[in-house]
Motif scaffolding. Structure first.
Motif, short mmCIF file in Angstrom:
data_model
loop_
_atom_site.label_atom_id
_atom_site.label_comp_id
_atom_site.label_asym_id
_atom_site.label_seq_id
_atom_site.Cartn_x
_atom_site.Cartn_y
_atom_site.Cartn_z
N GLY A 136 3.87 2.32 2.20
CA GLY A 136 4.52 1.23 2.81
C GLY A 136 6.23 1.05 2.34
N VAL A 140 2.36 -0.56 -6.17
CA VAL A 140 2.04 0.26 -4.87
C VAL A 140 0.68 0.55 -5.27
CG1 VAL A 140 2.44 2.41 -3.47
CG2 VAL A 140 4.34 1.01 -4.55
N SER A 141 -0.32 0.31 -4.19
CA SER A 141 -1.73 0.48 -4.39
C SER A 141 -2.07 1.95 -3.80
CB SER A 141 -2.52 -0.51 -3.96
OG SER A 141 -2.40 -0.91 -2.49
N SER A 142 -3.12 2.82 -4.14
CA SER A 142 -3.34 3.84 -3.51
C SER A 142 -4.53 3.61 -2.19
CB SER A 142 -4.00 4.74 -4.49
OG SER A 142 -4.96 4.25 -5.20
N GLN A 145 0.71 -1.16 -0.05
CA GLN A 145 0.16 0.02 -0.04
C GLN A 145 0.87 1.46 0.04
OE1 GLN A 145 -2.79 -0.42 3.48
NE2 GLN A 145 -4.37 -1.32 2.10
N ALA A 146 0.34 2.18 -0.57
CA ALA A 146 1.05 3.67 -0.38
C ALA A 146 1.31 3.92 0.76
CB ALA A 146 0.05 4.67 -1.07
N PRO A 202 2.14 5.35 -5.62
CA PRO A 202 1.59 4.69 -6.73
C PRO A 202 2.27 4.72 -8.06
CG PRO A 202 -0.32 5.66 -5.62
CD PRO A 202 1.07 6.40 -4.93
N THR A 243 5.15 2.21 -8.74
CA THR A 243 4.88 0.87 -9.63
C THR A 243 5.71 0.79 -10.80
OG1 THR A 243 2.81 0.87 -8.69
CG2 THR A 243 2.97 -0.55 -10.64
#
Length: 125
Positions: A16, A123-125, A13-14, A88, A91
């Motif tokens: 992290g 990387v997810s937002s 996750q963002a 993000p 990525t």
């Protein structure tokens, strides 16, 4: 040429953190500058960070300064990239590279002779 193998990528996750590793099979890396590059979908491969054969100096893209740290453990023949405060836009597929000639600085203008296969960072937002 040297065989390079990256590991440590994944989904995070963002905000992290991840630590990427790059190990060499075969020739020792201790005399060679090393670097990390990344390639996002539909974008060109870009320089992320570089490190001289001796461990200093180090170089960073403006987009990762203060968040990423490149380091090396010559005794383990391994290169690292500590990524923190991930966004993000970080990525992409991350590649490690070894300088073509020994005793280089590892700056973006170096000539990179060996590349790994890459490890995916998402990387997810």
């Amino acid at each position: 040429q040297v065989q390079l193998v990256e590991s440590g990528g994944g989904l995070v996750q963002a905000g992290g953190s991840l630590r990427l590793s790059c190990a060499s099979s075969g020739r020792t890396l201790s005399s060679y500058a090393m670097a990390w590059f990344r390639q996002a979908p539909e974008k060109e491969r870009e320089f992320v960070a570089g490190i001289s054969w001796s461990g200093a100096p180090t170089y960073y893209a403006d987009s990762v300064k203060g968040r990423f740290t490149i380091s090396r453990d010559n005794a383990k023949n391994t290169l690292y990239l500590q990524e923190t405060s991930l966004k993000p836009e970080d990525t992409g597929v991350y590649y490690c590279a070894a300088d073509r000639l020994p005793y280089g600085l590892g700056n973006p203008r170096s000539q990179w002779g060996s590349w790994g296969q890459g490890t995916q960072v998402t990387v997810s937002s």
